[in-house]
Design an enzyme around this catalytic site. Structure first.
Site, PDB file in Angstrom:
ATOM      1  N   GLU A 196       0.833  -1.194   0.000  1.00  0.00           N
ATOM      2  CA  GLU A 196       0.000   0.000   0.000  1.00  0.00           C
ATOM      3  C   GLU A 196       0.870   1.246   0.000  1.00  0.00           C
ATOM      4  O   GLU A 196       1.968   1.256   0.550  1.00  0.00           O
ATOM      5  CB  GLU A 196      -0.883   0.013   1.236  1.00  0.00           C
ATOM      6  CG  GLU A 196      -0.068  -0.075   2.508  1.00  0.00           C
ATOM      7  CD  GLU A 196      -0.821   0.420   3.723  1.00  0.00           C
ATOM      8  OE1 GLU A 196      -2.016   0.684   3.597  1.00  0.00           O
ATOM      9  OE2 GLU A 196      -0.186   0.558   4.768  1.00  0.00           O
ATOM     10  N   GLY A 208       6.168  -2.601   6.563  1.00  0.00           N
ATOM     11  CA  GLY A 208       7.535  -3.097   6.695  1.00  0.00           C
ATOM     12  C   GLY A 208       8.424  -2.274   7.595  1.00  0.00           C
ATOM     13  O   GLY A 208       8.110  -1.143   7.953  1.00  0.00           O
ATOM     14  N   GLU A 209       9.540  -2.872   7.957  1.00  0.00           N
ATOM     15  CA  GLU A 209      10.542  -2.208   8.793  1.00  0.00           C
ATOM     16  C   GLU A 209      11.734  -1.875   7.886  1.00  0.00           C
ATOM     17  O   GLU A 209      12.504  -2.756   7.510  1.00  0.00           O
ATOM     18  CB  GLU A 209      10.947  -3.134   9.950  1.00  0.00           C
ATOM     19  CG  GLU A 209      12.184  -2.709  10.711  1.00  0.00           C
ATOM     20  CD  GLU A 209      12.185  -1.253  11.157  1.00  0.00           C
ATOM     21  OE1 GLU A 209      11.164  -0.749  11.656  1.00  0.00           O
ATOM     22  OE2 GLU A 209      13.224  -0.606  10.987  1.00  0.00           O
ATOM     23  N   SER A 224      11.179   5.737   9.100  1.00  0.00           N
ATOM     24  CA  SER A 224      10.562   5.412  10.395  1.00  0.00           C
ATOM     25  C   SER A 224      10.978   3.998  10.776  1.00  0.00           C
ATOM     26  O   SER A 224      10.836   3.068   9.988  1.00  0.00           O
ATOM     27  CB  SER A 224       9.047   5.504  10.281  1.00  0.00           C
ATOM     28  OG  SER A 224       8.437   5.089  11.485  1.00  0.00           O
ATOM     29  N   CYS A 239       5.821  -7.743   7.689  1.00  0.00           N
ATOM     30  CA  CYS A 239       6.911  -7.315   8.577  1.00  0.00           C
ATOM     31  C   CYS A 239       7.143  -8.410   9.609  1.00  0.00           C
ATOM     32  O   CYS A 239       6.203  -9.040  10.079  1.00  0.00           O
ATOM     33  CB  CYS A 239       6.533  -6.011   9.275  1.00  0.00           C
ATOM     34  SG  CYS A 239       7.810  -5.402  10.408  1.00  0.00           S
ATOM     35  N   CYS A 241       3.615   8.131   1.676  1.00  0.00           N
ATOM     36  CA  CYS A 241       3.993   7.148   2.683  1.00  0.00           C
ATOM     37  C   CYS A 241       4.196   5.830   1.946  1.00  0.00           C
ATOM     38  O   CYS A 241       3.261   5.301   1.348  1.00  0.00           O
ATOM     39  CB  CYS A 241       2.853   7.062   3.687  1.00  0.00           C
ATOM     40  SG  CYS A 241       3.040   5.775   4.890  1.00  0.00           S
ATOM     41  N   CYS A 285      -0.217  -3.862  15.177  1.00  0.00           N
ATOM     42  CA  CYS A 285       0.004  -3.387  13.806  1.00  0.00           C
ATOM     43  C   CYS A 285      -0.485  -4.412  12.789  1.00  0.00           C
ATOM     44  O   CYS A 285      -0.110  -5.587  12.842  1.00  0.00           O
ATOM     45  CB  CYS A 285       1.494  -3.119  13.613  1.00  0.00           C
ATOM     46  SG  CYS A 285       1.968  -2.848  11.908  1.00  0.00           S
ATOM     47  N   CYS A 322      -1.209   1.928   8.777  1.00  0.00           N
ATOM     48  CA  CYS A 322      -0.206   0.920   8.475  1.00  0.00           C
ATOM     49  C   CYS A 322      -0.809  -0.454   8.133  1.00  0.00           C
ATOM     50  O   CYS A 322      -1.374  -1.123   8.985  1.00  0.00           O
ATOM     51  CB  CYS A 322       0.662   0.838   9.719  1.00  0.00           C
ATOM     52  SG  CYS A 322       2.113  -0.148   9.653  1.00  0.00           S
ATOM     53  N   ASN A 369      -5.197   2.917  15.623  1.00  0.00           N
ATOM     54  CA  ASN A 369      -6.185   2.490  14.650  1.00  0.00           C
ATOM     55  C   ASN A 369      -6.477   1.030  14.970  1.00  0.00           C
ATOM     56  O   ASN A 369      -5.607   0.188  14.787  1.00  0.00           O
ATOM     57  CB  ASN A 369      -5.537   2.604  13.267  1.00  0.00           C
ATOM     58  CG  ASN A 369      -6.511   3.058  12.246  1.00  0.00           C
ATOM     59  OD1 ASN A 369      -7.611   2.512  12.165  1.00  0.00           O
ATOM     60  ND2 ASN A 369      -6.126   4.040  11.475  1.00  0.00           N
ATOM     61  N   CYS A 405       4.950  -6.433  16.152  1.00  0.00           N
ATOM     62  CA  CYS A 405       4.213  -5.528  17.042  1.00  0.00           C
ATOM     63  C   CYS A 405       2.726  -5.912  16.941  1.00  0.00           C
ATOM     64  O   CYS A 405       2.142  -5.862  15.855  1.00  0.00           O
ATOM     65  CB  CYS A 405       4.405  -4.071  16.642  1.00  0.00           C
ATOM     66  SG  CYS A 405       6.140  -3.611  16.395  1.00  0.00           S
TER      67      CYS A 405
HETATM   68  N1  SAH Z   1       8.193  -0.365  10.799  1.00  0.00           N
HETATM   69  C1  SAH Z   1       8.330   1.037  10.907  1.00  0.00           C
HETATM   70  C2  SAH Z   1       7.584   1.814   9.852  1.00  0.00           C
HETATM   71  C3  SAH Z   1       6.196   1.348   9.467  1.00  0.00           C
HETATM   72  S1  SAH Z   1       4.958   1.503  10.691  1.00  0.00           S
HETATM   73  C4  SAH Z   1       7.921   1.489  12.307  1.00  0.00           C
HETATM   74  O1  SAH Z   1       7.377   0.701  13.050  1.00  0.00           O
HETATM   75  O2  SAH Z   1       8.211   2.644  12.621  1.00  0.00           O
HETATM   76  C5  SAH Z   1       4.534   3.220  10.625  1.00  0.00           C
HETATM   77  C6  SAH Z   1       3.957   3.752  11.917  1.00  0.00           C
HETATM   78  O3  SAH Z   1       2.610   3.266  12.119  1.00  0.00           O
HETATM   79  C7  SAH Z   1       4.737   3.325  13.154  1.00  0.00           C
HETATM   80  O4  SAH Z   1       4.948   4.428  14.000  1.00  0.00           O
HETATM   81  C8  SAH Z   1       3.810   2.307  13.773  1.00  0.00           C
HETATM   82  O5  SAH Z   1       4.074   2.144  15.122  1.00  0.00           O
HETATM   83  C9  SAH Z   1       2.451   2.886  13.468  1.00  0.00           C
HETATM   84  N2  SAH Z   1       1.345   1.948  13.610  1.00  0.00           N
HETATM   85  C10 SAH Z   1       1.321   0.640  13.316  1.00  0.00           C
HETATM   86  N3  SAH Z   1       0.116   0.106  13.580  1.00  0.00           N
HETATM   87  C11 SAH Z   1      -0.656   1.109  14.041  1.00  0.00           C
HETATM   88  C12 SAH Z   1      -2.014   1.177  14.486  1.00  0.00           C
HETATM   89  N4  SAH Z   1      -2.787   0.107  14.480  1.00  0.00           N
HETATM   90  N5  SAH Z   1      -2.463   2.369  14.911  1.00  0.00           N
HETATM   91  C13 SAH Z   1      -1.671   3.455  14.909  1.00  0.00           C
HETATM   92  N6  SAH Z   1      -0.382   3.454  14.503  1.00  0.00           N
HETATM   93  C14 SAH Z   1       0.117   2.284  14.073  1.00  0.00           C
HETATM   94 FE1  SF4 Z   2       6.080  -3.020  14.121  1.00  0.00          FE
HETATM   95 FE2  SF4 Z   2       6.451  -1.195  12.161  1.00  0.00          FE
HETATM   96 FE3  SF4 Z   2       6.628  -3.815  11.632  1.00  0.00          FE
HETATM   97 FE4  SF4 Z   2       4.267  -2.754  12.165  1.00  0.00          FE
HETATM   98  S1  SF4 Z   2       5.544  -2.292  10.424  1.00  0.00           S
HETATM   99  S2  SF4 Z   2       5.107  -4.690  12.986  1.00  0.00           S
HETATM  100  S3  SF4 Z   2       4.814  -1.212  13.678  1.00  0.00           S
HETATM  101  S4  SF4 Z   2       7.946  -2.651  12.993  1.00  0.00           S
END
Ligand code: SAH
Ligand code: SF4
Length: 349
Positions: A90, A164-165, A196, A110, A103, A117, A338, A295, A114
């Protein structure tokens, strides 16, 4: 499959030379592809025979599967199929009064796990190539001209906050940044790119060294190891003191302020105590804090913090001398968070 965005100018020149085309032709095509974000059909200065051969042998590798818009057309979210088919990610384009930000994704899924996410819930499916990463930004440059006139209609900023990370796919992300900032190609200022990360310390150190002009956002979500181990499993490997040390070195080297991202999760990480601890870390780092109302995702049924709680949390940070913003939830009605669009697409299959 190799797409044209995976090739450097030298590689494209070599390939076209093997077809009997002169070097100036390769330079011309390269500039059109990157600078103007043109498709082959839009390149009226080359013959239709060459256009067809390029499309067949060196495709752009970007197909729009679905596209949705919100905020009166100023937010657009697309599901893109990259690099010949297997990789679906996306991309979200957000037009503001003074800037247009895209974005982008660095991986399909990923591995960081987390729980809150949607991308993390998928697990890691693939790393994107440098060309596949850059192609999303080229798509955004093309699309930006179609945004409403409440925006500059010109792509100005890139954030790696999609799926993704990025620092877990470092070599390709680094190569994509090099492509995007190439003065003979896409020519985007590195200061307009932000990576990020969930806090991969070795990756932060590498990007500090190789791309000191690129902005840094770090997703904290917790200011004690006990809570962060739970929300962000990679914290067990790179705990807060190591993360803070890497961010302090980044700040020293670049002279810039990092952002700290914090999803506000009801009754989980929104206490006064967490706010107080976060304020101390952010103050020491001179970092800006972004609060993002969670979210909710199907795999993790927790709710976002109530509005008043978010405001109180922000007040504690401000009282601690920290700059804080509450992120607007852009494109809420099109699930512009995300990983969400990918999940709803899968569900529809
Ligand atoms: N992996 C990287 C970048 C992608 S995630 C990272 O984790 O930073 C981009 C952002 O969206 C991150 O700050 C992540 O913590 C946040 N994010 C992921 N899931 C979310 C959710 N369900 N609600 C709000 N923010 C979220
Ligand atoms: Fe965690 Fe970022 Fe990967 Fe989502 S995309 S699992 S927030 S590291």
């Amino acid at each position: 499959m190799t797409t044209v965005y995976d090739l450097s100018l030298d590689e494209l020149t070599e390939r076209l030379a093997s077809w009997g085309e002169p070097a100036f032709r390769a330079r011309q095509i390269y500039a059109q592809l990157w600078r103007r974000a043109a498709t082959y059909e839009q390149m009226s200065e080359i013959s239709s025979v060459l256009q067809e051969r390029l499309a067949a042998e060196l495709p752009l590798g970007v197909t729009v599967l679905t596209e949705r818009s919100a905020d009166k057309g100023a937010t657009r979210k697309a599901l893109l199929q990259l690099g010949g088919g297997k990789h679906i990610v996306e991309v979200v384009l957000m037009g503001y009064a003074d800037r247009v930000t895209v974005c982008i994704s660095s991986q399909v899924g990923c591995a960081m796990g987390c729980g809150f996410c949607a991308t993390g819930q998928m697990g890691l499916m693939a790393n994107l190539s440098a060309g596949e990463i850059a192609a999303q930004v080229v798509w955004a440059r093309r699309e930006a001209s179609a945004l409403p006139d409440t925006t500059p209609r010109r792509l100005t900023n890139v954030v790696f906050m999609g799926m993704g990370e990025p620092l877990a796919n470092y070599a390709r992300v680094s190569a994509a940044i090099t492509k995007l900032t190439d003065p003979d190609g896409f020519k985007l200022g590195a200061r307009h790119i932000t990576v990020s990360t969930v806090g991969l310390v070795p990756g932060i150190r590498k990007i500090t060294e190789h791309h000191p002009q690129v902005g840094l956002a770090v997703s904290f979500h917790a200011a004690t190891d006990e809570l962060r181990d739970e929300l962000v499993p990679v914290n067990k490997k790179y705990p807060l003191d190591k993360l803070e040390a890497a961010m302090a070195d980044w700040r020293k080297r670049t002279g810039r302020r990092a952002s700290i991202e914090w999803a506000m999760i009801d009754a989980t990480n929104d206490s006064d105590e967490q706010a107080g601890k976060l304020a101390e870390i952010a103050y020491r780092l001179g970092a800006h804090v972004n609060l993002i109302p969670l979210n909710p995702t199907p795999g993790w049924p927790t709710q976002p913090s109530p509005r008043d709680r978010i405001k109180t949390f922000a007040r504690i940070l401000k009282a601690g001398g920290v700059n804080v913003t509450i992120r607007d939830t852009r494109g809420k009605e099109i699930d512009a968070a995300c990983g969400q669009l990918r999940l709803s697409h899968d569900a529809a299959l």
